[in-house]
Enzyme design. Structure first.
Site, PDB file in Angstrom:
ATOM      1  N   TYR A 135      -4.361  -2.256  -6.757  1.00  0.00           N
ATOM      2  CA  TYR A 135      -5.193  -2.716  -5.639  1.00  0.00           C
ATOM      3  C   TYR A 135      -6.683  -2.800  -5.970  1.00  0.00           C
ATOM      4  O   TYR A 135      -7.466  -3.319  -5.191  1.00  0.00           O
ATOM      5  CB  TYR A 135      -5.008  -1.776  -4.434  1.00  0.00           C
ATOM      6  CG  TYR A 135      -3.811  -2.136  -3.589  1.00  0.00           C
ATOM      7  CD1 TYR A 135      -2.524  -2.090  -4.126  1.00  0.00           C
ATOM      8  CD2 TYR A 135      -3.947  -2.527  -2.260  1.00  0.00           C
ATOM      9  CE1 TYR A 135      -1.421  -2.422  -3.357  1.00  0.00           C
ATOM     10  CE2 TYR A 135      -2.850  -2.868  -1.491  1.00  0.00           C
ATOM     11  CZ  TYR A 135      -1.588  -2.815  -2.048  1.00  0.00           C
ATOM     12  OH  TYR A 135      -0.498  -3.158  -1.281  1.00  0.00           O
ATOM     13  N   LYS A 186       7.782   4.262 -11.925  1.00  0.00           N
ATOM     14  CA  LYS A 186       8.623   3.421 -12.774  1.00  0.00           C
ATOM     15  C   LYS A 186       8.233   3.768 -14.207  1.00  0.00           C
ATOM     16  O   LYS A 186       7.793   2.915 -14.977  1.00  0.00           O
ATOM     17  CB  LYS A 186       8.332   1.942 -12.424  1.00  0.00           C
ATOM     18  CG  LYS A 186       9.124   0.910 -13.169  1.00  0.00           C
ATOM     19  CD  LYS A 186      10.543   0.715 -12.662  1.00  0.00           C
ATOM     20  CE  LYS A 186      11.303  -0.218 -13.573  1.00  0.00           C
ATOM     21  NZ  LYS A 186      12.727  -0.324 -13.270  1.00  0.00           N
ATOM     22  N   ASP A 219      12.964   1.369  -8.194  1.00  0.00           N
ATOM     23  CA  ASP A 219      14.102   0.509  -7.837  1.00  0.00           C
ATOM     24  C   ASP A 219      15.237   1.350  -7.252  1.00  0.00           C
ATOM     25  O   ASP A 219      15.840   0.995  -6.240  1.00  0.00           O
ATOM     26  CB  ASP A 219      14.567  -0.350  -9.038  1.00  0.00           C
ATOM     27  CG  ASP A 219      14.650   0.415 -10.361  1.00  0.00           C
ATOM     28  OD1 ASP A 219      14.245   1.596 -10.413  1.00  0.00           O
ATOM     29  OD2 ASP A 219      15.118  -0.177 -11.358  1.00  0.00           O
ATOM     30  N   ASP A 243       3.162   0.696  -0.556  1.00  0.00           N
ATOM     31  CA  ASP A 243       3.082  -0.412   0.400  1.00  0.00           C
ATOM     32  C   ASP A 243       4.472  -0.971   0.663  1.00  0.00           C
ATOM     33  O   ASP A 243       4.888  -1.147   1.813  1.00  0.00           O
ATOM     34  CB  ASP A 243       2.171  -1.506  -0.181  1.00  0.00           C
ATOM     35  CG  ASP A 243       2.105  -2.719   0.721  1.00  0.00           C
ATOM     36  OD1 ASP A 243       1.919  -2.542   1.940  1.00  0.00           O
ATOM     37  OD2 ASP A 243       2.257  -3.855   0.220  1.00  0.00           O
ATOM     38  N   ASP A 247       7.195  -0.477   4.258  1.00  0.00           N
ATOM     39  CA  ASP A 247       7.778  -1.527   5.111  1.00  0.00           C
ATOM     40  C   ASP A 247       9.294  -1.345   5.165  1.00  0.00           C
ATOM     41  O   ASP A 247       9.914  -1.497   6.219  1.00  0.00           O
ATOM     42  CB  ASP A 247       7.435  -2.935   4.585  1.00  0.00           C
ATOM     43  CG  ASP A 247       6.194  -3.533   5.273  1.00  0.00           C
ATOM     44  OD1 ASP A 247       5.375  -2.756   5.811  1.00  0.00           O
ATOM     45  OD2 ASP A 247       6.040  -4.773   5.251  1.00  0.00           O
TER      46      ASP A 247
END
Ligand SMILES: NC(=O)c1ccc[n+]([C@@H]2O[C@H](COP(=O)([O-])OP(=O)(O)OC[C@H]3O[C@@H](n4cnc5c(N)ncnc54)[C@H](O)[C@@H]3O)[C@@H](O)[C@H]2O)c1
Ligand SMILES: CC(C)[C@H](C(=O)O)[C@@H](O)C(=O)O
Ligand SMILES: [Mg+2]
Length: 352
Positions: A135, A186, A219, A243, A247
């Site tokens: 970001y 990850k 994942d 982020d 959601d």
């Protein structure tokens, strides 16, 4: 008498619609108490940008810094190039005010709908890093619009930045019943950033002997959020993974209309900011049908942050009861309600 200075950034799309209901419920919660909020409205967002070309000036920022807390609706508009307001206003606020903890709880309230066949007892919180990662805007594009275009977006992770948010996540876990942290990253591929996060968790964990922790690749975490969401307690992760996961977390626990968040500066060197997880929803803006519940829950988080635990609980209970009544049918459940009808119903429950 305690007076708080509240900066209100209603923003774009459904932002002003849901913020009006958030403020209505804040008034209901503080009615009859010795707590008052003096609000200053900041006209920021698409309208201002079209009129002046400004997103967030130094003067705006200074004025906002003079407040104790911020309530934000949503930022972003299809008439403004993508990223201009998101980066120049929303992320600038989070970065400049050093809101390094993006706190996003997920709770499936009794009676509330989840698309999962066996959701179980969903009650976890995502501690998303708020000021670093991909970001930060570190990157660029070369040979734009040619067949040889190259674009980079370099994720920045500092030991300082990672350590402070990891420590915050463990401190959240230590106050919860299950006392468990899951690091999501990850590190099998993003070996530089991922191993910094892993080593940082390994270093911080011994400070919290009552807290257990484990690790999931992002994942796999998206699978487990759907297949075993009740197994999570505290998730700590970077800005982008957080982020995306939040959601998904909203979608399994009542929907995006119920997902609240706090952009917290735990060191209090600047005001913290409370906002729904959702955006400006241009597809339904102006129709008066947006669900204001997430904004009301964000107001609850703000009260909790300010130390008013009982008021915060009252607000959360009112939203949960409204959601349950909506699902069960009955007075509030008959047909679709307008944004302000939902706000009125929750405010009435808060008043009791
Ligand atoms: N924190 C923020 O201000 C924030 C967050 C996310 C997106 N955005 C911005 O908002 C704009 C739209 O983004 P998007 O469409 O990807 O995400 P969005 O969250 O605005 O909308 C996604 C979907 O959820 C629905 N939705 C969202 N909030 C709702 C509510 N309260 N009640 C009922 N339905 C609701 C929308 O109608 C849409 O179908 C973009 O400019 C984006 O950058 C801002
Ligand atoms: C609009 C965007 C900058 C923002 C983010 O990515 O943090 C939004 O998606 C959110 O979740 O608050
Ligand atoms: Mg988001």
């Amino acid at each position: 008498m305690t007076t708080y200075r509240l900066a209100v950034v209603a923003g774009d799309g459904i932002g002003p619609e849901v913020v009006a209901e958030g403020l209505k419920c804040l008034a209901a919660a503080t009615e009859g108490t010795d707590i008052t909020f003096e609000t200053t409205e900041f006209d920021l967002g698409a309208k201002r940008w079209h009129a002046t070309g400004e997103t967030l000036t130094d003067a705006d920022l200074e004025a906002i810094k003079g407040h104790d807390v911020i309530l934000l609706g949503a930022i972003g508009d299809p008439t403004v190039p993508s990223g201009v307001l998101e980066r120049g206003l929303l992320l600038k606020l989070r970065f400049e005010l050093d809101q390094y903890v993006n706190l996003r709880p997920s709770r499936l309230y009794p009676g509330e709908v989840s698309p999962l066949s066996e959701p179980g007892d969903i009650d976890f919180v995502v501690v998303r890093e708020g000021t670093e990662g991909p970001y930060v805007g570190n990157g660029g594009a070369l040979r734009v619009d040619t067949p040889h275009e190259i674009a980079t977006e370099v994720s920045v992770n500092t030991r300082h930045g990672v350590e402070r948010v990891v420590r915050y996540a463990f401190s959240v876990a230590t106050g919860r019943e299950r006392k468990h942290v899951t690091l999501v990253h990850k590190h099998n591929v993003l070996v530089h950033a991922g191993h910094l996060w892993r080593r940082t968790v390994e270093a911080v964990a011994p400070e919290f002997p009552d807290v257990t922790w484990d690790y999931l690749h992002v994942d796999a975490a998206t699978i487990k959020l759907v297949t075993a969401p009740a197994s999570f307690d505290v998730i700590v992760t970077d800005n982008l993974f957080g982020d995306i996961l939040t959601d998904e977390a909203a979608a399994i626990s009542g929907g995006i209309g119920l997902a609240a968040s706090g952009n917290v500066n735990p060191d209090k060197t600047g005001p913290s900011m409370f906002e729904p997880v959702h955006g400006s929803a241009p597809d339904i803006a102006g129709e008066g049908i947006a669900d204001p519940s997430a904004t009301v829950l964000s107001v609850g988080m703000m009260l909790d942050f300010l130390g008013h635990k009982e008021l915060a609980q009252k607000v959360e209970d009112a939203v949960a009861a409204d959601a349950a009544a909506k699902v069960a049918g009955g007075a509030e459940g008959n047909g679709p309600r307008s944004t302000s009808q939902v706000g009125d119903a929750i405010a009435a429950r808060i008043r009791g």
